[in-house]
Design a protein around this motif. Structure first.
Motif, PDB file in Angstrom:
ATOM      1  N   ILE A   6      -1.552  -7.714  14.351  1.00  0.00           N
ATOM      2  CA  ILE A   6      -1.138  -6.350  14.688  1.00  0.00           C
ATOM      3  C   ILE A   6      -2.155  -5.820  15.695  1.00  0.00           C
ATOM      4  O   ILE A   6      -3.278  -5.453  15.334  1.00  0.00           O
ATOM      5  CB  ILE A   6      -1.076  -5.433  13.452  1.00  0.00           C
ATOM      6  CG1 ILE A   6      -0.237  -6.079  12.328  1.00  0.00           C
ATOM      7  CG2 ILE A   6      -0.495  -4.073  13.830  1.00  0.00           C
ATOM      8  CD1 ILE A   6      -0.213  -5.271  11.042  1.00  0.00           C
ATOM      9  N   ALA A  35       2.030  -0.753  13.975  1.00  0.00           N
ATOM     10  CA  ALA A  35       1.993  -0.982  12.526  1.00  0.00           C
ATOM     11  C   ALA A  35       3.368  -0.823  11.886  1.00  0.00           C
ATOM     12  O   ALA A  35       3.699  -1.529  10.931  1.00  0.00           O
ATOM     13  CB  ALA A  35       0.999  -0.012  11.881  1.00  0.00           C
ATOM     14  N   ASN A  39       5.146  -3.320   9.371  1.00  0.00           N
ATOM     15  CA  ASN A  39       5.502  -2.857   8.033  1.00  0.00           C
ATOM     16  C   ASN A  39       6.888  -3.358   7.630  1.00  0.00           C
ATOM     17  O   ASN A  39       7.095  -3.815   6.500  1.00  0.00           O
ATOM     18  CB  ASN A  39       5.461  -1.333   7.983  1.00  0.00           C
ATOM     19  CG  ASN A  39       5.696  -0.792   6.594  1.00  0.00           C
ATOM     20  OD1 ASN A  39       5.028  -1.172   5.645  1.00  0.00           O
ATOM     21  ND2 ASN A  39       6.662   0.102   6.457  1.00  0.00           N
ATOM     22  N   LEU A  52      -5.889  -7.277  12.165  1.00  0.00           N
ATOM     23  CA  LEU A  52      -5.473  -5.884  12.335  1.00  0.00           C
ATOM     24  C   LEU A  52      -6.418  -5.085  13.210  1.00  0.00           C
ATOM     25  O   LEU A  52      -7.619  -4.973  12.918  1.00  0.00           O
ATOM     26  CB  LEU A  52      -5.376  -5.233  10.946  1.00  0.00           C
ATOM     27  CG  LEU A  52      -4.987  -3.766  10.879  1.00  0.00           C
ATOM     28  CD1 LEU A  52      -3.545  -3.557  11.352  1.00  0.00           C
ATOM     29  CD2 LEU A  52      -5.143  -3.246   9.456  1.00  0.00           C
ATOM     30  N   GLY A  61      -5.038   1.524  11.875  1.00  0.00           N
ATOM     31  CA  GLY A  61      -5.053   0.341  11.013  1.00  0.00           C
ATOM     32  C   GLY A  61      -5.569   0.647   9.626  1.00  0.00           C
ATOM     33  O   GLY A  61      -5.052   0.137   8.625  1.00  0.00           O
ATOM     34  N   PHE A  64      -2.930   2.384   7.706  1.00  0.00           N
ATOM     35  CA  PHE A  64      -1.822   1.462   7.454  1.00  0.00           C
ATOM     36  C   PHE A  64      -2.093   0.603   6.217  1.00  0.00           C
ATOM     37  O   PHE A  64      -1.204   0.402   5.392  1.00  0.00           O
ATOM     38  CB  PHE A  64      -1.604   0.587   8.683  1.00  0.00           C
ATOM     39  CG  PHE A  64      -0.573  -0.486   8.480  1.00  0.00           C
ATOM     40  CD1 PHE A  64       0.746  -0.169   8.175  1.00  0.00           C
ATOM     41  CD2 PHE A  64      -0.912  -1.826   8.599  1.00  0.00           C
ATOM     42  CE1 PHE A  64       1.704  -1.151   7.986  1.00  0.00           C
ATOM     43  CE2 PHE A  64       0.029  -2.820   8.424  1.00  0.00           C
ATOM     44  CZ  PHE A  64       1.343  -2.478   8.112  1.00  0.00           C
TER      45      PHE A  64
END
Length: 231
Positions: A6, A35, A39, A52, A61, A64
């Motif tokens: 990510i 993100a 998800n 991340l 991040g 998240f």
């Protein structure tokens, strides 16, 4: 190990992909710039490690990670060293890489993640071997969690079935779904949770669990097949 990236910056993505290409034990399952995209992926797919970035366009991040139920192991990759201390307050973070980082430092982080995963798996295995005492009819019955074949609910009652016992008492299936370790137990119907280790076969919308024939709910079947790795 499986992983995703990510990261909103393409050059940083390419560096991570290049490093990952040197490690045959790591399989990249997806790359995401935001993100929210990741998800959606993580709701349907399980991965071992997430690389991340912290500074992302839709949600940071750090924030998240807090939204994910049972998150994978996280390796932070960021240009900002400021969050290093606070990040390790989150139990799933294995390492914190500050850009730019060399392959040797990347490899060290991956090795940490691998040890982290083995530790988690060891803890899960211990948890699945835990014992419970169920108070049924004024008698405390000892139950070994990983010996539970299936759990059945009927109105306000729950029945725990092992290969040697069958105990019914007042409780809810929802309570037991939260209590049982997720790696072994799968809900297959609004009234049934099974231990996947005891599955014998599936025929149509029925599953045989240690010779017990149970129904498979239509809304649960896809997840069941995925968890059992049936294509």
């Amino acid at each position: 190990m499986t992983c995703i990236i990510i990261e909103d910056e393409i050059p940083a993505q390419n560096i991570l992909k290049n490093f990952l290409g040197k490690l045959p034990n790591l399989q990249l399952k997806g790359t995401f710039q935001a993100a929210i995209e990741a998800n959606l992926f993580l709701k349907n797919e399980k991965v071992d490690v997430v690389f991340l970035d912290i500074n992302l366009p839709d949600i940071s991040g750090m924030d998240f990670i807090k939204t994910i139920k049972n998150p994978p192991v996280i390796i932070i990759t960021t240009a900002y060293p400021d969050y290093a201390v606070s990040s390790f307050e989150l139990e799933t973070i294995a390492d914190y890489l500050v850009k730019p980082f060399a392959f040797s430092r990347f490899l060290k982080a991956v090795n940490k993640a691998e040890k982290f995963i083995k530790k988690i798996e060891g803890t899960t295995e211990e948890n699945s071997s835990e014992t419970l005492f169920l108070n049924v009819d004024k008698t405390h019955h000892k139950i070994i969690v990983n010996k539970i074949v299936y759990v059945e609910s009927d109105r306000n009652y729950v029945t725990i079935v092992t290969n040697t016992q069958k105990l019914s008492f007042i409780d809810s299936l929802k309570n037991w779904k939260e209590k049982l370790p997720e790696n072994n137990f799968i809900q297959i119907h609004k009234s049934f949770i099974i231990n996947k280790e005891f599955v014998d076969k599936i025929t149509g919308n029925e599953i045989y669990v240690l010779a017990n024939r149970l129904p498979i709910g239509r809304t649960y079947k896809q997840n069941l097949l995925k968890r059992l790795k049936i294509g």
